[in-house]
Design an enzyme around this catalytic site. Sequence first.
Site, PDB file in Angstrom:
ATOM      1  N   GLU A 116       0.831  -1.192   0.000  1.00  0.00           N
ATOM      2  CA  GLU A 116       0.000   0.000   0.000  1.00  0.00           C
ATOM      3  C   GLU A 116       0.872   1.252   0.000  1.00  0.00           C
ATOM      4  O   GLU A 116       1.939   1.283   0.594  1.00  0.00           O
ATOM      5  CB  GLU A 116      -0.948  -0.025   1.199  1.00  0.00           C
ATOM      6  CG  GLU A 116      -1.975  -1.142   1.029  1.00  0.00           C
ATOM      7  CD  GLU A 116      -2.893  -1.354   2.214  1.00  0.00           C
ATOM      8  OE1 GLU A 116      -4.054  -1.672   1.978  1.00  0.00           O
ATOM      9  OE2 GLU A 116      -2.458  -1.208   3.360  1.00  0.00           O
ATOM     10  N   CYS A 129       3.521   8.414   1.353  1.00  0.00           N
ATOM     11  CA  CYS A 129       4.034   7.420   2.289  1.00  0.00           C
ATOM     12  C   CYS A 129       4.220   6.122   1.512  1.00  0.00           C
ATOM     13  O   CYS A 129       3.248   5.552   1.021  1.00  0.00           O
ATOM     14  CB  CYS A 129       3.028   7.254   3.427  1.00  0.00           C
ATOM     15  SG  CYS A 129       3.506   6.000   4.616  1.00  0.00           S
ATOM     16  N   CYS A 136       6.269  -7.173   7.038  1.00  0.00           N
ATOM     17  CA  CYS A 136       7.451  -6.758   7.797  1.00  0.00           C
ATOM     18  C   CYS A 136       7.894  -7.939   8.652  1.00  0.00           C
ATOM     19  O   CYS A 136       7.047  -8.637   9.215  1.00  0.00           O
ATOM     20  CB  CYS A 136       7.090  -5.566   8.697  1.00  0.00           C
ATOM     21  SG  CYS A 136       8.502  -4.879   9.585  1.00  0.00           S
ATOM     22  N   CYS A 140       6.235  -5.626  15.778  1.00  0.00           N
ATOM     23  CA  CYS A 140       5.837  -4.642  16.780  1.00  0.00           C
ATOM     24  C   CYS A 140       4.368  -4.900  17.144  1.00  0.00           C
ATOM     25  O   CYS A 140       3.527  -5.048  16.252  1.00  0.00           O
ATOM     26  CB  CYS A 140       6.030  -3.236  16.235  1.00  0.00           C
ATOM     27  SG  CYS A 140       7.739  -2.956  15.760  1.00  0.00           S
ATOM     28  N   CYS A 143       1.364  -2.797  15.699  1.00  0.00           N
ATOM     29  CA  CYS A 143       1.366  -2.481  14.262  1.00  0.00           C
ATOM     30  C   CYS A 143       0.673  -3.573  13.466  1.00  0.00           C
ATOM     31  O   CYS A 143       1.006  -4.749  13.574  1.00  0.00           O
ATOM     32  CB  CYS A 143       2.810  -2.312  13.791  1.00  0.00           C
ATOM     33  SG  CYS A 143       2.943  -2.068  12.012  1.00  0.00           S
ATOM     34  N   SER A 249      11.264   4.972  15.400  1.00  0.00           N
ATOM     35  CA  SER A 249      10.094   4.507  16.150  1.00  0.00           C
ATOM     36  C   SER A 249      10.527   4.190  17.566  1.00  0.00           C
ATOM     37  O   SER A 249      10.947   3.085  17.870  1.00  0.00           O
ATOM     38  CB  SER A 249       9.519   3.256  15.480  1.00  0.00           C
ATOM     39  OG  SER A 249       9.030   3.594  14.216  1.00  0.00           O
ATOM     40  N   PHE A 250      10.438   5.168  18.410  1.00  0.00           N
ATOM     41  CA  PHE A 250      11.004   5.047  19.759  1.00  0.00           C
ATOM     42  C   PHE A 250       9.999   4.374  20.700  1.00  0.00           C
ATOM     43  O   PHE A 250      10.260   3.314  21.239  1.00  0.00           O
ATOM     44  CB  PHE A 250      11.408   6.440  20.258  1.00  0.00           C
ATOM     45  CG  PHE A 250      12.528   6.371  21.248  1.00  0.00           C
ATOM     46  CD1 PHE A 250      13.778   5.899  20.873  1.00  0.00           C
ATOM     47  CD2 PHE A 250      12.351   6.780  22.562  1.00  0.00           C
ATOM     48  CE1 PHE A 250      14.818   5.820  21.796  1.00  0.00           C
ATOM     49  CE2 PHE A 250      13.380   6.705  23.491  1.00  0.00           C
ATOM     50  CZ  PHE A 250      14.616   6.232  23.103  1.00  0.00           C
ATOM     51  N   ASN A 326      -3.508   4.209  16.193  1.00  0.00           N
ATOM     52  CA  ASN A 326      -4.579   3.945  15.233  1.00  0.00           C
ATOM     53  C   ASN A 326      -5.025   2.504  15.392  1.00  0.00           C
ATOM     54  O   ASN A 326      -4.218   1.587  15.265  1.00  0.00           O
ATOM     55  CB  ASN A 326      -4.085   4.196  13.806  1.00  0.00           C
ATOM     56  CG  ASN A 326      -3.762   5.665  13.594  1.00  0.00           C
ATOM     57  OD1 ASN A 326      -4.576   6.538  13.890  1.00  0.00           O
ATOM     58  ND2 ASN A 326      -2.559   5.947  13.120  1.00  0.00           N
ATOM     59  N   CYS A 369      -1.237   5.543   9.945  1.00  0.00           N
ATOM     60  CA  CYS A 369      -0.001   4.864  10.363  1.00  0.00           C
ATOM     61  C   CYS A 369      -0.313   3.537  11.025  1.00  0.00           C
ATOM     62  O   CYS A 369      -1.141   3.473  11.935  1.00  0.00           O
ATOM     63  CB  CYS A 369       0.741   5.657  11.435  1.00  0.00           C
ATOM     64  SG  CYS A 369       1.248   7.247  10.939  1.00  0.00           S
TER      65      CYS A 369
HETATM   66  N1  SAH Z   1       8.961   0.052   9.903  1.00  0.00           N
HETATM   67  C1  SAH Z   1       9.244   1.418  10.049  1.00  0.00           C
HETATM   68  C2  SAH Z   1       8.380   2.333   9.213  1.00  0.00           C
HETATM   69  C3  SAH Z   1       6.900   2.035   9.089  1.00  0.00           C
HETATM   70  S1  SAH Z   1       5.824   2.413  10.392  1.00  0.00           S
HETATM   71  C4  SAH Z   1       9.162   1.813  11.489  1.00  0.00           C
HETATM   72  O1  SAH Z   1       8.688   1.030  12.286  1.00  0.00           O
HETATM   73  O2  SAH Z   1       9.634   2.895  11.825  1.00  0.00           O
HETATM   74  C5  SAH Z   1       5.606   4.174  10.506  1.00  0.00           C
HETATM   75  C6  SAH Z   1       5.277   4.622  11.930  1.00  0.00           C
HETATM   76  O3  SAH Z   1       3.953   4.246  12.351  1.00  0.00           O
HETATM   77  C7  SAH Z   1       6.225   3.996  12.946  1.00  0.00           C
HETATM   78  O4  SAH Z   1       6.647   4.920  13.887  1.00  0.00           O
HETATM   79  C8  SAH Z   1       5.332   2.957  13.584  1.00  0.00           C
HETATM   80  O5  SAH Z   1       5.832   2.578  14.829  1.00  0.00           O
HETATM   81  C9  SAH Z   1       4.009   3.676  13.643  1.00  0.00           C
HETATM   82  N2  SAH Z   1       2.877   2.786  13.859  1.00  0.00           N
HETATM   83  C10 SAH Z   1       2.780   1.468  13.605  1.00  0.00           C
HETATM   84  N3  SAH Z   1       1.561   1.003  13.957  1.00  0.00           N
HETATM   85  C11 SAH Z   1       0.860   2.061  14.428  1.00  0.00           C
HETATM   86  C12 SAH Z   1      -0.475   2.217  14.906  1.00  0.00           C
HETATM   87  N4  SAH Z   1      -1.331   1.196  14.943  1.00  0.00           N
HETATM   88  N5  SAH Z   1      -0.850   3.445  15.304  1.00  0.00           N
HETATM   89  C13 SAH Z   1      -0.010   4.489  15.226  1.00  0.00           C
HETATM   90  N6  SAH Z   1       1.258   4.395  14.759  1.00  0.00           N
HETATM   91  C14 SAH Z   1       1.689   3.191  14.372  1.00  0.00           C
HETATM   92 FE1  SF4 Z   2       7.526  -3.353  10.995  1.00  0.00          FE
HETATM   93 FE2  SF4 Z   2       7.555  -0.735  11.538  1.00  0.00          FE
HETATM   94 FE3  SF4 Z   2       5.308  -2.177  11.879  1.00  0.00          FE
HETATM   95 FE4  SF4 Z   2       7.383  -2.524  13.509  1.00  0.00          FE
HETATM   96  S1  SF4 Z   2       6.160  -0.639  13.280  1.00  0.00           S
HETATM   97  S2  SF4 Z   2       6.153  -4.163  12.567  1.00  0.00           S
HETATM   98  S3  SF4 Z   2       9.111  -2.255  12.142  1.00  0.00           S
HETATM   99  S4  SF4 Z   2       6.337  -1.792   9.942  1.00  0.00           S
END
Ligand code: SAH
Ligand code: SF4
Length: 394
Positions: A116, A129, A136, A140, A143, A249-250, A326, A369
């Site tokens: 996407e 984006c 992935c 996480c 996510c 992504s801290f 989200n 996100c």
């Molecule tokens: N894999 C990379 C980039 C993609 S995610 C990463 O993890 O940085 C882009 C951002 O969205 C990251 O900071 C991720 O942690 C955040 N993210 C993932 N799932 C989310 C959710 N359900 N709600 C809000 N942010 C989320």
């Molecule tokens: Fe992968 Fe980024 Fe999602 Fe973590 S937040 S599972 S690194 S896409």
Amino acid sequence: MTANAPITQDVLTIPRKLPEGGRTNIVGLTREQLREALIAAGTPERQAKMRLGQIWQWVYHFGIRDFGAMTNLAKDYRALLAEHFVIEVPEVVSRQVSADGTRKYLVRIAGGHEVETVYIPEENRGTLCISSQVGCTLTCSFCHTGTQKLVRNLTAGEIVGQVMLARDDLGEWPVPGEPKDETRLVSNVVLMGMGEPLYNFENVRDAMRVVMDGEGLSLSRRRITLSTSGIVPEIARTAEEIGCLLAVSFHATTDEVRDRLVPVNKKWNIETLLNALRDYPRLSNSERITFEYVMLKDVNDSDADARRLVKLIAGIPAKINLIPFNEWPGAPYERSDWERIEAFADIIYKAGYASPIRTPRGEDIMAACGQLKSATERARKSRAEIAAEAGISG
Ligand code: SAH
Ligand code: SF4
């Protein structure tokens, strides 16, 4: 997702040279690779530089897909090109437009897999984006993409192609001979779609070099932000070989919590990550690192967390981007209350950092996100099957 989920980067990239007719896709080749390919196809070496410049401009400045339209090339040379090359971007399977104007493209790549791409229009800019992997390998726990089983790396062409297909859809290519419209609809690119870009380093790097090239798509390195979950060994390389802005992504202020949210923290913990980040602004000649922080109710959103966060990043030029969680079907978390998010932001702001709260965009079409997850998830296939479908031997 359990905290013991595997951390692996061993995934497949489908080669650029696709089986149909054996022609090479120009999209995604670096200048050097394209030059060599042109020579291999019969371009006299002394002409290669000039032909490269001409073709590059047609493909990346004007968005031309047909060699026949390259009017400054001789007819028989155009025929030679058509024999050896194609100019292909991934196919848009569907496009959804949110009530807020956000567009989500479902994009089909070689082998039938899907990723996407999301376009987010704002008042003074338009952010695209883009995805770097199907799914992935990291898991996480907040996510949606991380719950997708099927993973493969995108090729450089499939990454650049996402920028090109968005420009196709937005009608953003200049017309040869007509005055240039300087407003850029796609003015910024963020590698924040599906996948961990630093687990697909070479393809992402080559793709960004094409996107940054001043005679083509021409997006400056300061308009590109790469988001990583914290793949420490690749961070210095990102500064040196790409030089774009970095987001991290801290999401947590103790290793105990971060281990649960971002399992790759077990490999490179908070301290190791911060040490790598300290060098980034100097190495990349960029100003600030963006710390992304997803706001999860009662998990990482206390005042104590905010204070710890400020302490941890002391000395690093930073901005902290608070992302209200989200939701997605079955998600194990809730979004922090609005007052909580504001109180958290306030502590950070008073400590001297910008602390914007990211407005969720395109939630109604699951484009926000962390909500991206393509339907290919249904097909939990083996690597051999993926390779066979793409026409290569696994
Ligand atoms: N894999 C990379 C980039 C993609 S995610 C990463 O993890 O940085 C882009 C951002 O969205 C990251 O900071 C991720 O942690 C955040 N993210 C993932 N799932 C989310 C959710 N359900 N709600 C809000 N942010 C989320
Ligand atoms: Fe992968 Fe980024 Fe999602 Fe973590 S937040 S599972 S690194 S896409």
